[in-house]
Design a protein around this motif. Structure first.
Motif, PDB file in Angstrom:
ATOM      1  N   LEU A  87       0.858  -1.183   0.000  1.00 27.98           N
ATOM      2  CA  LEU A  87       0.000   0.000   0.000  1.00 27.98           C
ATOM      3  C   LEU A  87       0.894   1.232   0.000  1.00 27.98           C
ATOM      4  CD1 LEU A  87      -2.627  -1.002   2.749  1.00 27.98           C
ATOM      5  CD2 LEU A  87      -2.910  -1.123   0.252  1.00 27.98           C
ATOM      6  N   VAL A  88       0.681   2.134  -0.947  1.00 31.40           N
ATOM      7  CA  VAL A  88       1.349   3.442  -0.914  1.00 31.40           C
ATOM      8  C   VAL A  88       0.332   4.400  -0.316  1.00 31.40           C
ATOM      9  CG1 VAL A  88       2.594   5.198  -2.221  1.00 31.40           C
ATOM     10  CG2 VAL A  88       2.519   2.843  -3.074  1.00 31.40           C
ATOM     11  N   THR A 245       4.574   8.415   0.633  1.00 36.23           N
ATOM     12  CA  THR A 245       4.885   8.969  -0.692  1.00 36.23           C
ATOM     13  C   THR A 245       6.407   9.187  -0.768  1.00 36.23           C
ATOM     14  OG1 THR A 245       4.397  11.162   0.174  1.00 36.23           O
ATOM     15  CG2 THR A 245       2.652  10.089  -1.070  1.00 36.23           C
ATOM     16  N   PRO A 246       6.992   9.069  -1.974  1.00 36.71           N
ATOM     17  CA  PRO A 246       8.451   9.135  -2.095  1.00 36.71           C
ATOM     18  C   PRO A 246       9.022  10.488  -1.658  1.00 36.71           C
ATOM     19  CG  PRO A 246       7.451   8.279  -4.101  1.00 36.71           C
ATOM     20  CD  PRO A 246       6.332   8.788  -3.252  1.00 36.71           C
ATOM     21  N   GLY A 250      14.804   8.819  -2.476  1.00 29.64           N
ATOM     22  CA  GLY A 250      14.370   7.487  -2.058  1.00 29.64           C
ATOM     23  C   GLY A 250      12.860   7.362  -2.048  1.00 29.64           C
ATOM     24  N   LEU A 251      12.400   6.209  -1.629  1.00 28.09           N
ATOM     25  CA  LEU A 251      10.956   5.937  -1.652  1.00 28.09           C
ATOM     26  C   LEU A 251      10.281   6.263  -0.327  1.00 28.09           C
ATOM     27  CD1 LEU A 251      10.881   2.576  -3.685  1.00 28.09           C
ATOM     28  CD2 LEU A 251      10.468   4.911  -4.481  1.00 28.09           C
ATOM     29  N   SER A 345      18.083   0.895  -6.679  1.00 24.08           N
ATOM     30  CA  SER A 345      16.760   0.302  -6.716  1.00 24.08           C
ATOM     31  C   SER A 345      16.064   0.697  -8.021  1.00 24.08           C
ATOM     32  CB  SER A 345      15.949   0.820  -5.520  1.00 24.08           C
ATOM     33  OG  SER A 345      14.779   0.082  -5.380  1.00 24.08           O
ATOM     34  N   PRO A 346      15.386  -0.179  -8.689  1.00 22.81           N
ATOM     35  CA  PRO A 346      15.010  -1.546  -8.345  1.00 22.81           C
ATOM     36  C   PRO A 346      15.903  -2.614  -8.992  1.00 22.81           C
ATOM     37  CG  PRO A 346      13.694  -0.834 -10.210  1.00 22.81           C
ATOM     38  CD  PRO A 346      14.707   0.246  -9.956  1.00 22.81           C
ATOM     39  N   GLY A 347      17.218  -2.525  -8.765  1.00 26.97           N
ATOM     40  CA  GLY A 347      18.155  -3.420  -9.443  1.00 26.97           C
ATOM     41  C   GLY A 347      17.952  -4.894  -9.133  1.00 26.97           C
TER      42      GLY A 347
END
Ligand code: FAD
Length: 363
Positions: A87-88, A245-246, A250-251, A345-347
């Motif tokens: 969930l964001v 939220t980012p 970063g996120l 990310s998202p490596g």
């Protein structure tokens, strides 16, 4: 072809395994004594759906395709994973607009099953959560990243490839028609290869500068952004990944879960000049404040410094996030050489997809 892959992180292992399966003779040179001793052992182990990245970027393409490939690989190789969903969350009206924009971006990137839900619906899923709305992403999940990397190593060896540990690559020169590579470490010496892949993570730029004739203006700068994690010393209260939220770089400090259901929080963004892996315990203060915006009942004294990872970024604070840089022959003009820069990310999620493109470049 005889291919040298430099670095036994998730990217090098994925490239090596894919190349070996395609029939190439593959050697991985790793400067440390084992696999996954770099960035790949210091992340959130989240399988990202592909929500955030600009449509058409390498991050968007490889995340969405890589995620599908990763779930399939894990299912086929008995690697632990769980599509637990994410969930964001939006905690005010301004954030709701941002979360809605993330939904649109995700859909444009081809992410499946996205849905905006209200605060009550979110609380029905996660009763401890405080938010006015959320984006539900059922395709997001978690993976046993070490199990994944061990499986890649196994497939590499099954297909005739090998890893040389304690073998740092020192210098690379093109002596047509082959690449001459000088190694240090245990078995110091020089060997020739048909093709070379630089997947050295935080060391990729330094290594590229040691490739004779490599255009200096094609080596991007390296910006280090540390991400600190704190574990939660209590019973887990969430069963999904919860992301705010980012933020710049970063996120946002999110809830991550491991396969045993344990909860931890992170990573934050700490811009640093040199690699260092200590965690400043006073950063917990900022964590409490940020987490309480979506989990107000987080008890005092429950966050314990855990570990940190360093993002190999190509841009710094306040600058737009850079894309992955997969520099093959069209970028630098040298044959059968690929340098991978800025694989943050998202490596992990994208690794199998990146590997396909890299092997394609070498053909
Ligand atoms: C805090 C953080 C959180 C993240 N969370 C996620 C997530 O949840 N999901 C996701 O998909 N991605 C995530 N990522 C991104 C992911 O972890 C990375 O993209 C990925 O691990 C990069 O792997 P790599 O193989 O490029 O680098 P590495 O794992 O660092 O591997 C590079 C290897 O090269 C070796 N090396 C370096 N120089 C040389 C040399 N000269 N000779 C020989 N060997 C050398 C190093 O020892 C190292 O083993 C996160 C990253 C960070 C930092």
């Amino acid at each position: 072809m005889q291919i040298l892959v430099i670095g036994a992180g998730v990217i090098g292992l994925a490239v090596a395994r894919t190349a070996a399966r395609a029939g190439h003779d593959v050697t991985v040179a790793e400067m440390t004594g084992g696999i996954a001793n770099g960035v790949s052992s210091r992340n959130s182990e989240v399988v990202h759906a592909g929500l955030y990245y600009p449509t058409g970027s390498l991050r968007a393409r490889h995340c969405v395709r890589g995620r599908r490939m990763l779930y399939e690989f894990c299912a086929g190789h008995g690697v632990g994973h769980r599509k637990c969903g994410k969930l964001v969350v939006a905690t005010d009206a301004a954030e709701l607009g941002k979360v809605e924009a993330i939904r649109k971006q995700g859909e444009a990137n081809g992410v499946e099953d996205l849905e905006m839900i209200g605060g009550n619906a979110a609380r029905a899923l996660e009763p401890e959560l405080s938010c006015i709305g959320a984006l539900a992403s059922p395709q997001s999940g978690i993976v046993d990243s070490h199990g994944f990397m061990r499986a890649l190593w196994g497939e590499l060896e099954d297909n005739g490839g090998m890893i040389a540990f304690e073998t740092p690559v020192e210098r690379i020169s093109y002596r047509a028609p082959r690449w001459q590579v000088r190694f240090g470490g245990r078995d110091a010496g020089t060997l020739d290869f048909d093709a070379v892949v630089n997947s050295a993570g935080l060391g990729a730029q330094s290594l590229a500068r040691r490739i004779d004739g490599y255009p200096a203006d094609q080596v991007p700068r390296l910006v280090l952004a540390k991400g600190n994690y704190f574990s939660y010393a209590g019973r887990p209260v969430f069963s999904r990944l919860i992301y705010p939220t980012p933020v710049d770089g970063g996120l946002g400090v999110h809830v991550t879960l491991d396969l045993a259901g344990r909860m931890r929080f992170g990573p934050d963004v700490e811009w640093i000049k040199e690699e260092s892996y200590g965690i400043d315990a006073t950063r917990a203060d900022g964590f409490y404040a940020r987490i309480r915006s979506y989990w107000p009942r987080l008890p005092d004294g429950t966050l314990v410094p855990d570990y940190c990872g360093i993002r190999p970024k190509l841009t710094g604070p306040g600058e737009p996030a850079a894309d992955f840089m997969i520099a093959g022959p069209p970028a630098h003009g040298l044959p059968r050489l690929v340098n991978l820069f800025g694989i943050e990310s998202p490596g992990l999620t994208a690794s199998l997809s990146i590997a396909e493109d890299v092997v394609h470049y070498l053909a």
